[in-house]
Every structure is written in C-alpha cells, then in structure tokens.
Design a protein around this motif. Sequence first.
Motif, PDB file in Angstrom:
ATOM      1  N   SER A  67      -9.480   7.712  -5.846  1.00 19.13           N
ATOM      2  CA  SER A  67     -10.103   6.719  -4.976  1.00 19.13           C
ATOM      3  C   SER A  67      -9.020   6.009  -4.187  1.00 19.13           C
ATOM      4  O   SER A  67      -8.013   5.580  -4.742  1.00 19.13           O
ATOM      5  CB  SER A  67     -10.883   5.707  -5.815  1.00 19.13           C
ATOM      6  OG  SER A  67     -11.277   4.624  -5.016  1.00 19.13           O
ATOM      7  N   LYS A  69      -9.453   3.244  -2.755  1.00 21.48           N
ATOM      8  CA  LYS A  69      -9.740   1.809  -2.779  1.00 21.48           C
ATOM      9  C   LYS A  69      -8.584   1.006  -3.378  1.00 21.48           C
ATOM     10  O   LYS A  69      -8.188  -0.022  -2.842  1.00 21.48           O
ATOM     11  CB  LYS A  69     -11.027   1.554  -3.561  1.00 21.48           C
ATOM     12  CG  LYS A  69     -11.489   0.126  -3.543  1.00 21.48           C
ATOM     13  CD  LYS A  69     -12.805  -0.012  -4.283  1.00 21.48           C
ATOM     14  CE  LYS A  69     -13.317  -1.425  -4.222  1.00 21.48           C
ATOM     15  NZ  LYS A  69     -14.600  -1.568  -4.900  1.00 21.48           N
ATOM     16  N   GLU A  70      -8.021   1.479  -4.493  1.00 24.83           N
ATOM     17  CA  GLU A  70      -6.911   0.755  -5.120  1.00 24.83           C
ATOM     18  C   GLU A  70      -5.689   0.735  -4.212  1.00 24.83           C
ATOM     19  O   GLU A  70      -4.992  -0.264  -4.122  1.00 24.83           O
ATOM     20  CB  GLU A  70      -6.540   1.373  -6.464  1.00 24.83           C
ATOM     21  CG  GLU A  70      -5.427   0.597  -7.155  1.00 24.83           C
ATOM     22  CD  GLU A  70      -5.129   1.088  -8.555  1.00 24.83           C
ATOM     23  OE1 GLU A  70      -4.161   0.567  -9.127  1.00 24.83           O
ATOM     24  OE2 GLU A  70      -5.834   1.955  -9.075  1.00 24.83           O
ATOM     25  N   THR A  72      -5.623   0.932  -0.886  1.00 23.48           N
ATOM     26  CA  THR A  72      -5.820   0.044   0.266  1.00 23.48           C
ATOM     27  C   THR A  72      -5.768  -1.417  -0.163  1.00 23.48           C
ATOM     28  O   THR A  72      -5.264  -2.267   0.575  1.00 23.48           O
ATOM     29  CB  THR A  72      -7.143   0.354   0.993  1.00 23.48           C
ATOM     30  OG1 THR A  72      -8.238   0.290   0.073  1.00 23.48           O
ATOM     31  CG2 THR A  72      -7.097   1.732   1.638  1.00 23.48           C
ATOM     32  N   ARG A  73      -6.242  -1.700  -1.364  1.00 26.20           N
ATOM     33  CA  ARG A  73      -6.142  -3.060  -1.896  1.00 26.20           C
ATOM     34  C   ARG A  73      -4.681  -3.420  -2.167  1.00 26.20           C
ATOM     35  O   ARG A  73      -4.235  -4.525  -1.858  1.00 26.20           O
ATOM     36  CB  ARG A  73      -6.964  -3.182  -3.180  1.00 26.20           C
ATOM     37  CG  ARG A  73      -6.901  -4.528  -3.826  1.00 26.20           C
ATOM     38  CD  ARG A  73      -7.602  -5.573  -2.988  1.00 26.20           C
ATOM     39  NE  ARG A  73      -7.629  -6.813  -3.744  1.00 26.20           N
ATOM     40  CZ  ARG A  73      -7.630  -7.999  -3.209  1.00 26.20           C
ATOM     41  NH1 ARG A  73      -7.644  -8.131  -1.907  1.00 26.20           N
ATOM     42  NH2 ARG A  73      -7.632  -9.062  -3.944  1.00 26.20           N
TER      43      ARG A  73
END
Length: 109
Positions: A67, A69-70, A72-73
């Motif tokens: 993913s 998401k991590e 980009t965070r």
Amino acid sequence: MGYVHKDLANGRWKTFTLAQQMGNIGSEVYRAIRFKNKNNIEYSKNAAYRALELIDLTIEAQYKKHSIKEFTRLREVICDYLLGDNEFHTDESIMKYFDSFAYMANKNK
C-alpha cells in the motif's frame, strides 16, 4: 526531472528490498535532522530533498507490492517536520521508525 540519485532512479532502487530502501531513506532523514540541529539549514534541506526523492522512488518501486498510503503519509510527515512548520509535532524519535528497517536490512545481509 533531474534526480540526485541518478543510478538509483534508473532502476537500481527497485532491486533493493523494502528494508534497504527504508534504511537508506532513514539515513537521509538522519542527516537532515543532524544539520537542522546544527542550524545548517541549506544542508538540512538538501538532505530532506534527497530523502523525499528516495521516498518517491520507493512509492514507484513498491506500487504494486504494498500500500502506498504509508509512504505518502511518511512523505507528508517528513515535509512537515524538516521543511514545514512541524504541525504534526514530530520529533527526532521518528528515527526509531527507520531504525527497525535498518536493523532488518543488516540482519538479512
């Protein structure tokens, strides 16, 4: 776009394990923090930009495996902490996040 890490951007980065990638990102973040603490803003920003470049290469390399998401965070937190106003109240303990990857990468050598 010109890369600082040209060799890595040309495909070598994709041959690294995720732990190796994150360990290398952590090295740049550590440099940025160290220079920031010494009030060497220019060197700190340069190291932060190199870390961001490696995060971007990781997002590209890991896109279908994990993913994003991590990642980009993480990019957002690094930008805020090293280049922004630190609205997330991040401190140097962020290095603990990277230390585990460095440990894993060295363990698997």
